[in-house]
Design a protein around this motif. Structure first.
Motif, PDB file in Angstrom:
ATOM      1  N   VAL A  68      11.667   6.340  24.516  1.00 55.22           N
ATOM      2  CA  VAL A  68      10.448   6.999  24.948  1.00 55.22           C
ATOM      3  C   VAL A  68       9.861   7.763  23.768  1.00 55.22           C
ATOM      4  CG1 VAL A  68      11.698   9.047  25.750  1.00 55.22           C
ATOM      5  CG2 VAL A  68       9.468   8.495  26.742  1.00 55.22           C
ATOM      6  N   GLN A  69       8.550   7.888  23.756  1.00 56.17           N
ATOM      7  CA  GLN A  69       7.893   8.634  22.691  1.00 56.17           C
ATOM      8  C   GLN A  69       8.010  10.136  22.922  1.00 56.17           C
ATOM      9  OE1 GLN A  69       3.840   7.253  22.402  1.00 56.17           O
ATOM     10  NE2 GLN A  69       4.427   5.456  21.189  1.00 56.17           N
ATOM     11  N   PRO A  70       7.959  10.913  21.862  1.00 53.11           N
ATOM     12  CA  PRO A  70       7.950  12.380  22.036  1.00 53.11           C
ATOM     13  C   PRO A  70       6.834  12.804  22.984  1.00 53.11           C
ATOM     14  CG  PRO A  70       8.259  11.815  19.736  1.00 53.11           C
ATOM     15  CD  PRO A  70       7.959  10.525  20.447  1.00 53.11           C
ATOM     16  N   GLY A  71       7.179  13.736  23.863  1.00 54.32           N
ATOM     17  CA  GLY A  71       6.251  14.178  24.878  1.00 54.32           C
ATOM     18  C   GLY A  71       6.320  13.403  26.170  1.00 54.32           C
ATOM     19  N   GLY A  72       7.041  12.320  26.150  1.00 54.64           N
ATOM     20  CA  GLY A  72       7.154  11.474  27.341  1.00 54.64           C
ATOM     21  C   GLY A  72       8.193  11.979  28.321  1.00 54.64           C
ATOM     22  N   SER A  73       8.386  11.186  29.377  1.00 56.12           N
ATOM     23  CA  SER A  73       9.308  11.554  30.455  1.00 56.12           C
ATOM     24  C   SER A  73      10.234  10.398  30.801  1.00 56.12           C
ATOM     25  CB  SER A  73       8.527  11.945  31.714  1.00 56.12           C
ATOM     26  OG  SER A  73       7.718  13.074  31.493  1.00 56.12           O
ATOM     27  N   LEU A  74      11.390  10.756  31.290  1.00 53.01           N
ATOM     28  CA  LEU A  74      12.347   9.805  31.845  1.00 53.01           C
ATOM     29  C   LEU A  74      13.038  10.468  33.025  1.00 53.01           C
ATOM     30  CD1 LEU A  74      14.241   8.292  28.758  1.00 53.01           C
ATOM     31  CD2 LEU A  74      12.687   7.065  30.276  1.00 53.01           C
ATOM     32  N   ARG A  75      13.472   9.644  33.972  1.00 49.60           N
ATOM     33  CA  ARG A  75      14.316  10.154  35.041  1.00 49.60           C
ATOM     34  C   ARG A  75      15.633   9.380  35.032  1.00 49.60           C
ATOM     35  NH1 ARG A  75      13.821  10.429  41.656  1.00 49.60           N
ATOM     36  NH2 ARG A  75      14.213   8.179  41.474  1.00 49.60           N
ATOM     37  N   LEU A  76      16.699  10.114  34.833  1.00 50.48           N
ATOM     38  CA  LEU A  76      18.033   9.525  34.878  1.00 50.48           C
ATOM     39  C   LEU A  76      18.586   9.629  36.290  1.00 50.48           C
ATOM     40  CD1 LEU A  76      19.637  10.996  31.630  1.00 50.48           C
ATOM     41  CD2 LEU A  76      18.173   8.981  31.891  1.00 50.48           C
ATOM     42  N   SER A  77      19.343   8.611  36.659  1.00 52.72           N
ATOM     43  CA  SER A  77      20.014   8.596  37.952  1.00 52.72           C
ATOM     44  C   SER A  77      21.506   8.397  37.743  1.00 52.72           C
ATOM     45  CB  SER A  77      19.481   7.463  38.830  1.00 52.72           C
ATOM     46  OG  SER A  77      18.106   7.600  39.081  1.00 52.72           O
ATOM     47  N   CYS A  78      22.286   8.989  38.608  1.00 55.78           N
ATOM     48  CA  CYS A  78      23.740   8.789  38.612  1.00 55.78           C
ATOM     49  C   CYS A  78      24.151   8.512  40.048  1.00 55.78           C
ATOM     50  CB  CYS A  78      24.454  10.003  38.066  1.00 55.78           C
ATOM     51  SG  CYS A  78      26.252   9.943  38.227  1.00 55.78           S
ATOM     52  N   ALA A  79      24.427   7.256  40.331  1.00 53.92           N
ATOM     53  CA  ALA A  79      24.833   6.852  41.665  1.00 53.92           C
ATOM     54  C   ALA A  79      26.354   6.912  41.767  1.00 53.92           C
ATOM     55  CB  ALA A  79      24.341   5.443  41.958  1.00 53.92           C
ATOM     56  N   THR A  80      26.837   7.595  42.784  1.00 56.26           N
ATOM     57  CA  THR A  80      28.278   7.741  42.953  1.00 56.26           C
ATOM     58  C   THR A  80      28.773   6.939  44.153  1.00 56.26           C
ATOM     59  OG1 THR A  80      28.267   9.647  44.460  1.00 56.26           O
ATOM     60  CG2 THR A  80      28.043  10.106  42.105  1.00 56.26           C
ATOM     61  N   SER A  81      30.037   6.560  44.091  1.00 55.93           N
ATOM     62  CA  SER A  81      30.692   5.894  45.211  1.00 55.93           C
ATOM     63  C   SER A  81      32.178   6.194  45.145  1.00 55.93           C
ATOM     64  CB  SER A  81      30.441   4.388  45.176  1.00 55.93           C
ATOM     65  OG  SER A  81      30.941   3.829  43.987  1.00 55.93           O
ATOM     66  N   GLY A  82      32.818   6.113  46.308  1.00 55.73           N
ATOM     67  CA  GLY A  82      34.262   6.321  46.348  1.00 55.73           C
ATOM     68  C   GLY A  82      34.686   7.774  46.406  1.00 55.73           C
ATOM     69  N   LEU A  83      33.731   8.691  46.524  1.00 59.33           N
ATOM     70  CA  LEU A  83      34.070  10.109  46.651  1.00 59.33           C
ATOM     71  C   LEU A  83      33.179  10.736  47.720  1.00 59.33           C
ATOM     72  CD1 LEU A  83      31.496  11.583  45.117  1.00 59.33           C
ATOM     73  CD2 LEU A  83      32.839  11.146  43.070  1.00 59.33           C
ATOM     74  N   THR A  84      33.610  11.898  48.208  1.00 61.87           N
ATOM     75  CA  THR A  84      32.818  12.633  49.180  1.00 61.87           C
ATOM     76  C   THR A  84      31.821  13.477  48.402  1.00 61.87           C
ATOM     77  OG1 THR A  84      34.718  12.690  50.685  1.00 61.87           O
ATOM     78  CG2 THR A  84      32.882  14.185  51.159  1.00 61.87           C
ATOM     79  N   PHE A  85      30.624  12.937  48.271  1.00 62.43           N
ATOM     80  CA  PHE A  85      29.631  13.498  47.358  1.00 62.43           C
ATOM     81  C   PHE A  85      29.363  14.975  47.632  1.00 62.43           C
ATOM     82  CE2 PHE A  85      26.429  13.140  44.244  1.00 62.43           C
ATOM     83  CZ  PHE A  85      25.238  13.676  44.694  1.00 62.43           C
ATOM     84  N   SER A  86      29.338  15.351  48.888  1.00 57.77           N
ATOM     85  CA  SER A  86      28.958  16.725  49.254  1.00 57.77           C
ATOM     86  C   SER A  86      29.982  17.755  48.792  1.00 57.77           C
ATOM     87  CB  SER A  86      28.760  16.819  50.757  1.00 57.77           C
ATOM     88  OG  SER A  86      29.963  16.503  51.439  1.00 57.77           O
ATOM     89  N   LEU A  87      31.161  17.321  48.382  1.00 57.35           N
ATOM     90  CA  LEU A  87      32.192  18.255  47.913  1.00 57.35           C
ATOM     91  C   LEU A  87      32.089  18.553  46.423  1.00 57.35           C
ATOM     92  CD1 LEU A  87      35.350  16.853  49.758  1.00 57.35           C
ATOM     93  CD2 LEU A  87      33.932  18.814  50.408  1.00 57.35           C
ATOM     94  N   TYR A  88      31.322  17.742  45.739  1.00 58.20           N
ATOM     95  CA  TYR A  88      31.336  17.781  44.278  1.00 58.20           C
ATOM     96  C   TYR A  88      30.106  18.469  43.684  1.00 58.20           C
ATOM     97  CZ  TYR A  88      35.335  14.636  44.055  1.00 58.20           C
ATOM     98  OH  TYR A  88      36.589  14.102  44.165  1.00 58.20           O
TER      99      TYR A  88
END
Length: 118
Positions: A12-32
């Motif tokens: 991405v160029q300076p000044g731009g934007s990105l959105r990173l995602s982290c998809a989880t599985s195999g754990l109880t997400f609400s505990l972490y």
């Protein structure tokens, strides 16, 4: 089997934007509690942003405050990092981390590369 899979990195160029995602599985997400770290070439891994298990508390590195926003979606078991006003110094591999405070259990993703350059 616990998996954390990051996506959304890129060039991405300076000044731009990105959105990173982290998809989880195999754990109880609400505990972490979830965090984003980054590691630039030749540098140590550093904390970028964190969010509590409930989503009620967030924290940011001084270098990204006001530019980055961490959030979580319980329905999708996913944590996000919205990155705006990107700078060349934001170039790094970004890692997702899951931490269960009660047990100390920690899991890491494999990382996604972000390059900020014109």
């Amino acid at each position: 089997q616990v998996q954390l899979v990051e996506s959304g990195g890129g060039l991405v160029q300076p000044g731009g934007s990105l959105r990173l995602s982290c998809a989880t599985s195999g754990l109880t997400f609400s505990l972490y509690a979830m965090s984003w770290y980054r590691q630039a070439p030749g540098k140590e891994r550093e904390l970028v942003a964190g969010i509590s298990s409930t989503g009620g508390s967030t924290n940011y590195a001084d270098s990204v405050k006001g530019r980055f926003t961490i959030s979580r979606d319980e329905a999708k078991n996913t944590v996000y990092l919205q990155m705006n006003s990107l700078k060349p110094e934001d170039t790094a591999v970004y890692f997702c981390k899951a931490h269960w405070p009660i047990t100390g259990r920690v899991y890491w993703g494999q990382g996604t590369q972000v390059i900020v350059s014109s």
